[in-house]
Design an enzyme around this catalytic site. Structure first.
Site, mmCIF file in Angstrom:
data_model
loop_
_atom_site.group_PDB
_atom_site.id
_atom_site.type_symbol
_atom_site.label_atom_id
_atom_site.label_comp_id
_atom_site.label_asym_id
_atom_site.label_seq_id
_atom_site.Cartn_x
_atom_site.Cartn_y
_atom_site.Cartn_z
ATOM 1 N N GLU A 97 -46.981 3.998 64.649
ATOM 2 C CA GLU A 97 -47.996 3.955 63.302
ATOM 3 C C GLU A 97 -49.215 3.341 64.058
ATOM 4 O O GLU A 97 -49.965 4.440 63.238
ATOM 5 C CB GLU A 97 -47.470 2.224 62.454
ATOM 6 C CG GLU A 97 -46.361 2.500 61.661
ATOM 7 C CD GLU A 97 -44.583 2.670 62.441
ATOM 8 O OE1 GLU A 97 -44.766 1.588 63.453
ATOM 9 O OE2 GLU A 97 -43.376 2.792 61.781
ATOM 10 N N HIS A 133 -39.464 -7.241 55.320
ATOM 11 C CA HIS A 133 -39.601 -5.839 54.578
ATOM 12 C C HIS A 133 -40.084 -6.412 52.853
ATOM 13 O O HIS A 133 -39.653 -5.309 52.753
ATOM 14 C CB HIS A 133 -38.047 -5.350 55.214
ATOM 15 C CG HIS A 133 -37.717 -4.652 56.246
ATOM 16 N ND1 HIS A 133 -37.771 -4.986 57.167
ATOM 17 C CD2 HIS A 133 -38.013 -3.448 55.765
ATOM 18 C CE1 HIS A 133 -37.349 -4.340 57.449
ATOM 19 N NE2 HIS A 133 -37.589 -3.188 57.180
#
Lengths: 336, 325
Positions: free
Chosen positions: B60, B129
């Site tokens: 990322e 998450h």
């Protein structure tokens, strides 16, 4: 080292002129940085200020291989890169002084020198953070077609950060025309490369990403130029990246607050490196070729001193940014 | 006007903008051959090819930075984060590179880029998450932060984000992808920085965005059954905040509740409340209440998770409290 870099025979006039220009640029950077150090101690320059003294051959040798439409991106020890890329001494000094006439209008400072017109995209202050930006610029060049490239300068300590590895992987995977320059000056702040890297030959890290890599003598500007020429050809003709580990040395401290020696390294070590000073290496080679002498050298010293004095005078006399500048450039102007 | 899911509305926006401007490309994990982890990019590889729909390794920080670099020299990258949870690995590029470039270059180098992907909690995905990041990015000068709640706004705001000259953090609702709604055809572009009154009312203002819009509307219906006429304002853009719409509403209703999925401390609602107390103190007939996610990492257990989340009943209760009912 190649034959050209060792040659003591006088080259043709064009090459002699080129060598003189390399010498002038290195001497200008040296004098500029000495003067920046003085200005810092006088309180004219604030914040962090990382000087490039000792590493001049890297900036000059690398830039010499580029075209005006290429891009260059650097870290925070970038005054020399900016000057070698063609930014004026006035614009860079004024930026260090935080003035409106500076290359980033006084909003960037020592670590954030930009000149979009010159393809100089900063000046970045987070170690290794700009390495992916260089790959992005190269991605854009490839996306559009053409044979421009992007050069990225960073210190050897940045080669230990994740961004370096992620970027080298993608640059190689996607065949991006980027050249990654590790300026290995031996120390990340005060930490010797041998205390920070499990493998101290950083060029071998190219192997992990199937990227051509070289170790280069960074005290000889001609050697740097030759290595760059190979990398530039690879980028332009094959759209492939290169990793160059250029071995160099900074004579001064990491920033302005630490001594040149005495803590993490010895005076003897600094003196040892000073004996292979990049300016002297080229001047000696030119003298050996018979196209340089002490008289011309002294004249050049005077010339660059005058340029740097002028830059300081200009920076000193320039205005601070208007107070209204505080809130401009956060977002694009309305209607764009 | 077609009925589309939120997911397909985003897909249409991407497709239209890529067709309109060849500087626009999409990059991220699984965006191309897999057709998108959440299928937002479905069909785009086939239509635009691998040059413009680029699968990345799981890196990322690296590909966010590559996007920023490409934007610095004039491309229009759309960088997909598989979820915003993973973008924490890239936050240095979003904050230190994208947000600050224009300013620290003295206005020379802008970064027209969109970072987009799903945010917020889904169902039982656990602590790492399940989090809402709007307030993280809204804190940063130089960024714009958008969090649409409906398919129409998803399309219109994504198109606006791609055309914007500045870096945009575009946070989609992971639980909204299947939400259906009417979406204007063609070049439907929704201005950034404009809130939308999703339900007009006169008794209390409920300010919300993204996943709290639907429960706020549900709460408003329940309140209506009790004789309370609630106004529901969907912020749509968190930064820049549409202060005018908020103040105009509170001036009429004199009471306000702010609902958001994120944590309470220094949340989006804290900024909204600060604005109202400074600009409309005399209009208030009651302290403003906030409804937020519980101030804990998200638990896995279904019962605990439900207790941690904002729902219509919590919003309804808060509205009644500011009405002293």
């Amino acid at each position: 080292m190649t034959a050209t870099a060792r040659s003591t025979k006088a080259p043709d006039a064009a090459t002699q002129a080129l060598h003189r220009s390399y010498l002038r640029q290195m001497m200008l950077i040296r004098r500029f940085e000495e003067k920046a150090g003085e200005a810092y101690s006088l309180g004219k320059i604030g914040g962090f200020c990382h000087l490039y003294i000792g590493q001049e051959a890297v900036a000059v040798g690398v830039m010499a291989a580029l075209r005006p439409d290429d891009h260059v991106i650097s870290a925070y020890r970038e005054h020399g890169h900016a000057l070698a890329r063609g930014l004026t001494s006035r614009a860079v000094m004024a930026e260090l002084f935080g003035k409106a006439t500076g290359s980033s209008a006084g909003k960037g400072g020592s670590m954030h020198i930009f000149d979009a017109a010159a393809g100089f995209l900063g000046g970045h202050g987070i170690v290794g953070s700009h390495i992916p930006l260089a790959a992005g610029v190269a991605f854009a060049h490839k996306y559009r077609g053409g044979d421009q490239l992007c050069v990225c300068f960073f210190g050897e300590a940045a080669a230990n950060i994740g961004a370096f590895h992620e970027t080298l992987n993608m640059a190689s995977l996607w065949d991006l025309p980027a050249i990654f320059i590790v300026e290995n000056n031996g120390y990340g702040m005060g930490t010797a490369v041998s205390r920070a890297a499990a493998v101290t030959n950083l060029s071998v890290r190219g192997n992990a990403y199937d990227m051509p890599a070289e170790q280069v003598d960074g005290q000889n500007v001609l050697t740097v130029r030759e290595a760059m020429d190979r990398a530039v050809t690879r980028a332009r003709a094959e759209s492939k990246p290169t990793l160059l580990e250029i071995k160099t040395y900074r004579y001064v401290g990491h920033s302005m607050s630490d001594a040149a020696h005495g803590t993490y390294r010895t005076k003897d070590e600094v003196d040892e490196y000073r004996r292979r000073d990049p300016i002297a290496v080229l001047a000696d080679l030119m003298k050996a070729g018979g196209y340089w002498d002490d008289g011309r050298h002294d004249a050049l010293v005077t010339e660059v001193q005058a340029e740097v004095e002028d830059a300081v005078t200009f920076a000193d006399a320039s205005p601070d940014p208007d107070p209204s500048a505080l809130y401009t450039d956060v977002y694009a102007p309305e209607g764009r | 006007m077609a009925t589309l899911t939120y997911r397909d509305a985003l897909n249409v926006a991407l497709r239209e903008e890529m067709a309109r401007d060849d500087r626009v490309f999409l990059m991220g994990e699984e965006v191309a051959e897999y057709d998108g982890a959440y299928k937002v990019s479905r069909g785009l590889l086939k239509e635009f090819g691998p040059k413009r729909v680029v699968d990345t390794p799981i890196a990322e920080l690296g590909f966010a930075g590559i996007g920023v670099g490409a934007a610095m020299v004039g491309l229009r990258p759309v960088i997909e984060m598989m979820t915003w949870n993973f973008a924490l690995l890239a936050i240095d590029q979003i904050v230190n590179s994208a947000a600050k470039m224009r300013y620290m270059s003295g206005g020379q180098v802008g970064v027209p880029i969109v970072f987009r992907g799903p945010g917020g909690a889904a169902l039982q995905l656990g602590a790492q998450h399940s989090q809402a990041f709007e307030s993280y990015y809204a804190h940063i000068p130089g960024l714009k932060v958008i969090a649409p709640a409906t398919p129409a706004d998803a399309k219109g705001l994504l198109k606006a984000a791609i055309r914007d000259e500045d870096p945009v953090v575009f946070i989609e609702g992971e639980m909204l992808y299947n939400l259906k709604g009417e979406v204007p055809d063609g070049d439907h572009v929704t201005p950034i920085g404009k809130a939308d009154i999703k339900r007009a009312g006169k008794d209390v203002t409920i300010i919300c965005h993204s996943k709290t819009v639907a429960p706020s509307l549900k709460a408003a219906e329940a309140l209506a059954a009790e004789g309370v006429d609630a106004e529901v304002i969907d912020l749509r853009t968190i930064r820049p905040l549409d202060v005018d719409t908020i103040l105009e509403s509170v001036a009429r209703t004199n009471r306000c509740v702010v609902a958001e999925e994120g944590w309470p401390f220094a949340g989006v609602g804290a900024q909204v409340v600060d604005t109202i107390q400074r600009e409309a103190f005399d209009a208030l007939d009651a302290p403003i209440l906030r409804v937020t996610g519980a101030d804990v990492p998200m638990p896995y257990n279904k019962v605990l998770e439900r207790a941690a989340k904002v729902d219509a009943a919590k919003i309804q209760d808060a509205a009644k409290k500011v009405l002293y009912l």
